[in-house]
Scaffold this active site. Structure first.
Site, short mmCIF file in Angstrom:
data_model
loop_
_atom_site.label_atom_id
_atom_site.label_comp_id
_atom_site.label_asym_id
_atom_site.label_seq_id
_atom_site.Cartn_x
_atom_site.Cartn_y
_atom_site.Cartn_z
CB SER A 141 -0.02 2.42 -0.40
OG SER A 141 -0.14 3.47 -1.35
CE1 TYR A 154 -4.92 4.28 1.44
CE2 TYR A 154 -2.91 5.16 0.46
CZ TYR A 154 -3.88 4.18 0.52
OH TYR A 154 -3.81 3.09 -0.32
#
Length: 280
Positions: A141, A154
C-alpha cells in the site's frame, strides 16, 4: 505483458474491488483464472462476470495456510501450475490512533494483509519456480511507504508485506521468478467499510481499480518491480524518499487532520489517564 493466453493467473480477494478487476482483466487477456475470496456471494458474482473463461473458485480465509495449500493443489490439478500469483486480499484496520486500536484488530489485519501474502507465497512458490518465468505480485500500500495517523494496524501489515517482498526478491534473483511489490495510492474500492474510515474514503480514494490493474499486468516482465501508482502515490513516494522523517510525519498529519476523529486525541489524554492519582 499484453497477452496472458495459456497462462494461469491466481487472484486472492477476488470478490470485489481490485481483486475482481484483476480477475476480469486476466480473463480479457486470455488467462485461465483461480480465484479466492472469503465471501461466497461476492466470489460467485466475479465468477459469473468471468464467463465463459475457465475459472476455479474457492472460498476460504487467506490467513489459513492449510486452506491455501489445498487451493494451490487444486489449481495445479485442475488448471495447471500457476504462472502469475497476485496476493491481493486485504482488510482495513479500525481507523483509530494506536492507543484506541484493539489487539484483535492488529491480529486480524496482520493475519489477512500480511500472513495472507506469506501463505500465498508459500503455497504457490513451488509452482512459480517450475515456470519460465513465474510472476508474484504482493500488494502492499501507499501506507507501506509512510506511516499515517490512525492506521497503525493496517500500515504495520503493509510495511511487513514490503519488507517480506523485498527480501524474497533478493533471494529469488537467480531464479525464473520475479517478485513485484505494489503500493497503490487512493484506489476507489470498498475496503473502507467502517464508519470511522468514510471521511478518509471520500478524500483520498479516487483512482479506478481498472487503471491500477492494467498497469500491473503491463509491468509483468519488466525489471521495474516496485509499482507505485494511484491518487497521491507519486508525491508521497518522493516525500518518503527525500524528506526528513519528522517533516514527512508533520506533512502527513496536517494533510489528514481534517478527516481524523479527534475524540481520541491528544495522546496526552491517554497518558494522563495512566498517571498515579494526584500527579500533575
Amino acid at each position: 505483458m499484453k497477452s496472458l493466453n495459456g497462462k494461469v493467473v491466481v487472484v486472492t480477494g477476488a470478490g470485489s474491488g481490485m481483486g475482481r478487476a484483476y480477475a476480469l482483466e486476466a480473463v480479457r487477456r486470455g488467462a485461465r483464472v483461480a480465484l479466492n475470496d472469503v465471501d461466497p456471494g461476492d466470489l460467485a458474482e466475479t465468477v459469473r462476470l468471468c464467463a465463459p473463461a475457465q475459472v476455479l473458485a474457492r472460498v476460504f480465509d487467506v490467513s489459513s495456510i492449510a486452506d491455501f495449500t489445498a487451493f494451490a493443489e487444486a489449481v495445479a490439478a485442475e488448471l495447471g501450475p500457476a504462472d502469475v500469483v497476485i496476493n491481493n486480499a486485504g482488510v482495513e484496520g479500525e481507523g483509530q490512533p494506536f492507543w484506541a486500536t484493539s489487539e484483535e484488530s492488529f491480529e486480524r489485519v496482520m493475519g489477512i494483509d500480511f500472513w495472507g501474502v506469506v501463505n500465498g507465497t508459500r503455497a504457490f512458490l513451488p509452482q512459480l519456480l517450475d515456470g519460465d518465468p513465474g510472476y508474484l505480485v504482493n500488494v502492499s500500500s501507499l501506507f507501506g511507504l509512510i506511516g499515517p495517523p490512525n492506521h497503525s494496524d493496517y500500515s504495520s501489515a503493509k510495511f511487513a508485506v514490503r519488507g517480506f517482498s523485498e527480501c524474497l526478491a533478493a533471494e529469488l534473483m537467480d531464479t525464473p521468478v520475479r517478485v513485484y511489490t505494489l503500493h497503490p495510492g487512493g484506489v476507489d474500492t470498498n475496503i473502507t467499510r467502517s464508519q470511522a474510515t468514510q471521511a478518509f474514503r471520500g478524500k483520498y480514494l479516487k483512482t479506478s481499480p481498472e487503471d491500477v490493474v492494467r498497469l500491473v499486468f503491463n509491468r509483468l516482465g519488466s525489471s521495474r518491480t516496485r509499482i507505485v501508482y494511484g491518487n497521491r502515490a507519486a508525491s508521497t513516494w518522493l516525500g518518503a524518499r527525500l524528506l526528513p522523517q519528522r517533516l514527512m510525519n508533520r506533512l502527513v498529519s496536517v494533510d489528514m487532520k481534517s478527516i481524523l476523529d479527534r475524540s481520541a486525541y491528544p495522546a496526552s489524554a491517554w497518558l494522563a489517564a495512566r498517571r498515579p492519582d494526584g500527579e500533575a
